[in-house]
Design an enzyme around this catalytic site. Structure first.
Site, PDB file in Angstrom:
ATOM      1  N   HIS A   1     -12.425 -12.080  -3.941  1.00 27.98           N
ATOM      2  CA  HIS A   1     -12.897 -10.701  -4.094  1.00 27.98           C
ATOM      3  C   HIS A   1     -14.143 -10.649  -4.972  1.00 27.98           C
ATOM      4  O   HIS A   1     -14.984  -9.760  -4.819  1.00 27.98           O
ATOM      5  CB  HIS A   1     -11.811  -9.823  -4.727  1.00 27.98           C
ATOM      6  CG  HIS A   1     -10.636  -9.585  -3.836  1.00 27.98           C
ATOM      7  ND1 HIS A   1      -9.582 -10.465  -3.765  1.00 27.98           N
ATOM      8  CD2 HIS A   1     -10.361  -8.575  -2.977  1.00 27.98           C
ATOM      9  CE1 HIS A   1      -8.691  -9.996  -2.900  1.00 27.98           C
ATOM     10  NE2 HIS A   1      -9.138  -8.863  -2.408  1.00 27.98           N
TER      11      HIS A   1
ATOM     12  N   ARG B   1       0.817  -1.221   0.000  1.00 34.58           N
ATOM     13  CA  ARG B   1       0.000   0.000   0.000  1.00 34.58           C
ATOM     14  C   ARG B   1       0.847   1.267   0.000  1.00 34.58           C
ATOM     15  O   ARG B   1       0.432   2.287  -0.545  1.00 34.58           O
ATOM     16  CB  ARG B   1      -0.919   0.018   1.228  1.00 34.58           C
ATOM     17  CG  ARG B   1      -1.812  -1.190   1.379  1.00 34.58           C
ATOM     18  CD  ARG B   1      -2.746  -1.372   0.226  1.00 34.58           C
ATOM     19  NE  ARG B   1      -3.661  -2.489   0.451  1.00 34.58           N
ATOM     20  CZ  ARG B   1      -4.199  -3.226  -0.508  1.00 34.58           C
ATOM     21  NH1 ARG B   1      -3.919  -2.970  -1.779  1.00 34.58           N
ATOM     22  NH2 ARG B   1      -5.013  -4.207  -0.223  1.00 34.58           N
TER      23      ARG B   1
ATOM     24  N   HIS C   1      -4.598 -16.510   4.752  1.00 34.20           N
ATOM     25  CA  HIS C   1      -6.019 -16.367   5.013  1.00 34.20           C
ATOM     26  C   HIS C   1      -6.544 -17.725   5.487  1.00 34.20           C
ATOM     27  O   HIS C   1      -6.613 -18.661   4.683  1.00 34.20           O
ATOM     28  CB  HIS C   1      -6.776 -15.956   3.754  1.00 34.20           C
ATOM     29  CG  HIS C   1      -6.175 -14.780   3.036  1.00 34.20           C
ATOM     30  ND1 HIS C   1      -5.058 -14.861   2.228  1.00 34.20           N
ATOM     31  CD2 HIS C   1      -6.547 -13.469   3.018  1.00 34.20           C
ATOM     32  CE1 HIS C   1      -4.779 -13.673   1.734  1.00 34.20           C
ATOM     33  NE2 HIS C   1      -5.654 -12.803   2.191  1.00 34.20           N
TER      34      HIS C   1
ATOM     35  N   ASP D   1     -11.399 -11.182   6.635  1.00 34.13           N
ATOM     36  CA  ASP D   1     -11.012 -10.426   5.453  1.00 34.13           C
ATOM     37  C   ASP D   1     -12.121  -9.392   5.209  1.00 34.13           C
ATOM     38  O   ASP D   1     -13.157  -9.394   5.900  1.00 34.13           O
ATOM     39  CB  ASP D   1     -10.843 -11.375   4.258  1.00 34.13           C
ATOM     40  CG  ASP D   1      -9.865 -10.833   3.219  1.00 34.13           C
ATOM     41  OD1 ASP D   1      -9.612  -9.611   3.212  1.00 34.13           O
ATOM     42  OD2 ASP D   1      -9.368 -11.626   2.404  1.00 34.13           O
TER      43      ASP D   1
END
Length: 580
Positions: free
Chosen positions: A245, A136, A233, A318
């Site tokens: 996603h 990020r 995860h 998540d």
């Protein structure tokens, strides 16, 4: 200093000096919640306690920035007002156009200080700084090449140092929780969402690296240079062929297969004392035949993670905005079901206010007990305390990041990662990539970065970018350019799924020039072309391109070995790698 009561601060000091806290290197005996934490929980209303379980996004780069996204999503103008109104336990930072929290280190530090000032209880401020393809915050922070590169280097101490550097730099920005390391075992080469985010397809190698990174991130208890790690995860996203996603993937492992493969890195993370574990939005029918995603599954979260693996730290979902968790239930039902399953932190609900109200209503209706809420709040606050984030102090306005010694450590990791998978004609070993060189293939920034670094070593590079799916004109242009140079370096990314990229490499090989193909992300590309030389870097960042130039010029001896099995027309086994 943060606005905590004198009683709480005194209790925190006493607890920090007298509590028997375990070493981060020891197997996890969970410490009891210090008196400061239990006192704080007793003084909270139900609404405040529920708020502590949520980690939300905000819009804007300063705490007082008026941003239309906050009005749309939260009914207030600024990030600080989101915190004041909803009293969440945490905030997550992003660098995309949807949320836009990240610019410079000084700006991020000021944002963190402003948000903490707006919160009565210190926030967990988090981000996804796995390094590699999930990063990020870019330069000037130190940029490491990512998990699979560390797996290729097989240096446990380097993995720990990389995490320690990242932790120190994040903490300098006021960030206290990093959603890393990725603990998935990437056993499916077609995995569209994990890939190089995983350390390895070998459960034991992945487990070793995961434990090392947990130690690096968390360092020691009460350290103000550490962050809470989050192994993800759970129960394992490495064998999926779909992206959670956008869909709800299914993993058809048996329980025994899960124990032998996916569980090992999570066991290692728990033994290393990991503060938090993130769930996956995947189905595992052999473990929970109900069809619920793991995030909402009591057999997975409570049965496997809490009971079988003995984990009593923070379990975080998540993102609750992802499609994988939203297919079977409403956005209001999801947080309640997650808490019933055994989760503690609820990440990025679609509508924060509705999600908080739904959990409060479930408690008032007897669907959830307040004791169950207290259990999760205690875990969350204990995590903040153990990382020295409760109480919290402002971070300096000019963070120290990207120092020369840290950049050198990142370069060392990248150098160790480069894997020479094939060198039939001795192109790499003999240093034949010199003089006039064509740099072509995937990635405008990446090809330019490699060309710049070859030029610094005396080469005369020509760049022809062909992209992910080159057309006939682009391929012909690259082949024509190859005719006027002494050697070709062609970069690939997802070549195994891109026939046009394969055609480009094959046509360049047919030109008769020495060709070095470089897989700059997933190493699975190397099985799908007969280029005379193949390198794998596991990263397309500038630090990885510097390492390629060093290997091609003979400055660095390649030592990387494949951290995954590479199936395909020309298969290579785990551990393969040429050196000299």
């Amino acid at each position: 200093m943060h606005r905590l009561s004198r009683t709480l601060l005194t209790a925190a000091v006493v607890a920090s000096s007298t509590a028997a806290l375990p070493s981060a290197h020891a197997a996890r005996p969970e410490p009891p919640a210090p008196q400061s934490v239990t006192s704080l929980v007793r003084g909270m209303s139900l609404e405040e306690k529920v708020g502590q379980l949520f980690v939300t996004y905000v819009h804007g780069q300063s705490a007082d920035e008026v941003h239309p996204g906050n009005l749309r999503d939260f009914g207030v103008d600024t990030p600080a007002q989101v915190v004041t109104r909803y009293r969440p336990g945490g905030v997550i930072y992003f660098n995309n156009s949807s949320y836009d929290n990240i610019d410079t280190p000084a700006q991020i530090a000021a944002l963190s200080n402003g948000l903490q000032q707006a919160s009565r209880v210190p926030l967990t401020i988090s981000t996804d700084q796995e390094m590699g393809i999930v990063t990020r915050i870019g330069p000037p922070l130190t940029q490491f090449p990512g998990s699979m590169a560390l797996g290729a280097g097989r240096d446990e101490r380097a993995a720990e140092r990389a995490a320690s550097v990242t932790a120190r730099e994040l903490r300098a920005l006021g960030i206290t929780q990093n959603f890393a390391p990725d603990a998935d075992v990437n056993s499916n080469p077609a995995n569209p969402v994990i890939g190089v985010r995983s350390f390895s397809s070998d459960p034991d190698l992945a487990a070793t690296m995961v434990a090392a990174q947990v130690r690096g991130y968390q360092q020691r208890h009460l350290s103000r240079t550490a962050v809470s790690a989050a192994a993800k995860h759970f129960p394992g996203h490495g064998d999926t062929a779909d992206d959670s996603h956008t869909s709800l993937p299914t993993v058809d492992r048996t329980v025994e297969q899960w124990r032998e493969v996916d569980a090992k890195p999570f066991r290692a993370a728990i033994a290393a004392g990991v503060d938090s574990i993130m769930t996956a939005h995947i189905r595992m029918p052999a473990i929970d035949p109900s069809g619920e995603p793991a995030t909402l599954s009591k057999p997975v979260v409570t049965g496997l993670l809490r009971e079988e693996l003995g984990y009593d730290g923070v379990v975080i979902t998540d993102s609750l905005a992802m499609a994988g968790v939203r297919q079977l239930h409403t956005d209001a039902e999801i947080p309640v079901l997650a808490l019933k399953a055994g989760v503690d932190q609820l990440l990025m609900p679609v509508k924060l206010g509705e999600a908080i109200d739904a959990v409060v209503a479930a408690v008032r209706a007897g669907e959830l007990s307040e004791r169950r809420i207290d259990q999760s709040v205690l875990r969350v606050l204990r995590m903040k305390f153990l990382r020295g984030a409760l109480p919290v102090w402002p971070v300096p306005p000019n963070p120290v990041v990207g120092t020369p010694d840290r950049l050198a450590q990142a370069q060392e990791v990248a150098d160790r990662a480069v894997t020479v998978v094939r060198d039939d004609a001795g192109v790499v070993r003999a240093g034949r990539v010199s003089g006039s060189v064509l740099v072509t293939g995937w990635g405008e920034t990446t090809t330019a970065a490699l060309a710049e670094r070859l030029r610094a070593r005396g080469a005369t590079p020509q760049v022809v970018v062909t992209g992910s799916a080159p057309n006939e004109q682009q391929i012909a242009g690259a082949v024509s350019a190859a005719g006027g140079v002494g050697a070709v370096v062609v970069l690939t990314n997802a070549l195994s799924r891109q026939p046009a990229q394969r055609a480009l490499v094959d046509r360049l090989v047919a030109s008769g020039k020495p060709v070095v193909a470089v897989a700059v992300q997933n190493p699975y590309d190397v099985a799908h072309s007969n280029a005379q030389a193949w390198l794998a870097t596991y990263s397309y960042g500038a630090v990885a391109m510097e390492s390629v130039a060093r290997v091609l010029s003979g400055e660095v001896r390649p030592v990387g070995r494949l951290p995954v099995d590479v199936p395909g027309p020309v298969a290579y086994p785990l551990g393969h790698g040429l050196s000299w």
